[in-house]
Write a protein that holds these residues in place. Structure first.
Motif, PDB file in Angstrom:
ATOM      1  N   UNK A 131     -15.088 -11.766  32.666  1.00  0.00           N
ATOM      2  CA  UNK A 131     -14.130 -11.635  31.198  1.00  0.00           C
ATOM      3  C   UNK A 131     -13.100 -10.468  31.392  1.00  0.00           C
ATOM      4  N   UNK A 132     -12.215 -10.585  30.934  1.00  0.00           N
ATOM      5  CA  UNK A 132     -11.425  -9.533  31.037  1.00  0.00           C
ATOM      6  C   UNK A 132     -12.023  -8.191  29.843  1.00  0.00           C
ATOM      7  N   UNK A 133     -11.919  -7.365  29.778  1.00  0.00           N
ATOM      8  CA  UNK A 133     -12.597  -6.358  29.524  1.00  0.00           C
ATOM      9  C   UNK A 133     -11.506  -6.134  28.104  1.00  0.00           C
ATOM     10  N   UNK A 134     -10.251  -5.272  28.107  1.00  0.00           N
ATOM     11  CA  UNK A 134      -9.180  -4.669  26.967  1.00  0.00           C
ATOM     12  C   UNK A 134      -8.133  -5.997  27.404  1.00  0.00           C
ATOM     13  N   UNK A 138     -14.477  -6.728  20.802  1.00  0.00           N
ATOM     14  CA  UNK A 138     -15.112  -6.215  19.326  1.00  0.00           C
ATOM     15  C   UNK A 138     -13.033  -5.038  19.374  1.00  0.00           C
ATOM     16  N   UNK A 139     -12.795  -4.601  18.020  1.00  0.00           N
ATOM     17  CA  UNK A 139     -12.249  -3.663  17.941  1.00  0.00           C
ATOM     18  C   UNK A 139     -12.088  -2.451  18.049  1.00  0.00           C
ATOM     19  N   UNK A 140     -11.826  -1.195  19.036  1.00  0.00           N
ATOM     20  CA  UNK A 140     -12.397  -0.558  19.830  1.00  0.00           C
ATOM     21  C   UNK A 140     -10.969   1.331  20.030  1.00  0.00           C
ATOM     22  N   UNK A 141     -10.379   2.032  19.102  1.00  0.00           N
ATOM     23  CA  UNK A 141      -9.501   2.651  19.785  1.00  0.00           C
ATOM     24  C   UNK A 141      -8.401   1.417  19.804  1.00  0.00           C
ATOM     25  N   UNK A 142      -7.738   0.897  18.810  1.00  0.00           N
ATOM     26  CA  UNK A 142      -6.645   0.201  18.848  1.00  0.00           C
ATOM     27  C   UNK A 142      -6.835  -0.903  19.865  1.00  0.00           C
ATOM     28  N   UNK A 143      -7.866  -1.419  20.520  1.00  0.00           N
ATOM     29  CA  UNK A 143      -7.597  -2.189  21.060  1.00  0.00           C
ATOM     30  C   UNK A 143      -8.645  -3.256  21.481  1.00  0.00           C
ATOM     31  N   UNK A 144      -8.862  -4.572  22.037  1.00  0.00           N
ATOM     32  CA  UNK A 144     -10.045  -5.025  21.729  1.00  0.00           C
ATOM     33  C   UNK A 144     -11.164  -4.809  23.066  1.00  0.00           C
ATOM     34  N   UNK A 145     -12.134  -4.842  22.818  1.00  0.00           N
ATOM     35  CA  UNK A 145     -12.783  -4.941  24.424  1.00  0.00           C
ATOM     36  C   UNK A 145     -13.877  -6.340  24.053  1.00  0.00           C
ATOM     37  N   UNK A 146     -14.095  -6.173  25.275  1.00  0.00           N
ATOM     38  CA  UNK A 146     -15.123  -7.416  25.584  1.00  0.00           C
ATOM     39  C   UNK A 146     -16.335  -7.122  24.663  1.00  0.00           C
TER      40      UNK A 146
END
Length: 159
Positions: free
Chosen positions: A73-76, A57-65
């Motif tokens: 999985x990778x978190x950000x 999900x988009x959060x503060x300009x990056x994808x977050x798990x």
């Protein structure tokens, strides 16, 4: 109550059934975490030959798990990095036959060989991505691409 379905018919008929199941699961529910959790669980039991199904999900300009089925999985993920970040930045579905040939691929699960990532877009705004990995090369074809895009559009209408 949800029961595991035996999907019969053509691949198109099976995809149409899973989209109907998605609608039944989401009808009347607006909580994004609940809806994404059920969507990832539904796809995980529907799709064969996959090892990870989930959302960033988009959060503060990056994808977050977000909700997922599979190994941790990778978190950000920064926009433009890996398959997920590239699909998010381009706001278009990306299907990768061999992830090891994708420049900058981020390997969260060493078993993953192919991947499809579908952006979740609502009213022109990127909400996140649906990410599906497979332990076999060339797992996802044009039909998967078409129906997973449709699945995602239906899902977004409930978010």
């Amino acid at each position: 109550m949800f029961n595991v379905e035996s999907y019969n018919g053509t691949r198109e008929e099976k995809y149409k059934l899973v989209i109907k199941q998605l609608i039944a699961l989401l009808e009347g529910e607006r909580n994004i975490i609940a809806n994404l959790s059920n969507a990832s669980a539904l796809l995980n039991q529907f799709l064969d030959r996959t090892n990870w199904v989930g959302f960033y999900l988009m959060e503060d300009g990056e994808l977050v798990l977000g909700p997922f089925q599979g190994l941790p999985a990778c978190v950000r993920i920064p926009l433009g990095k890996g398959v997920c970040g590239t699909a998010a930045k381009q706001m278009e579905t990306i299907r990768v036959e061999d992830v090891h040939q994708f420049p900058g691929h981020i390997a969260c699960d060493a078993a993953s060989q192919s991947e499809i990532v579908i952006p979740l877009i609502k009213e022109g705004k990127l909400l996140g991505v649906l990410d599906i990995d497979s332990p076999e090369k060339n797992r996802f074809d044009k039909l998967d691409h078409e129906y997973l895009d449709e699945f995602s559009k239906v899902l977004v209408s409930y978010l």
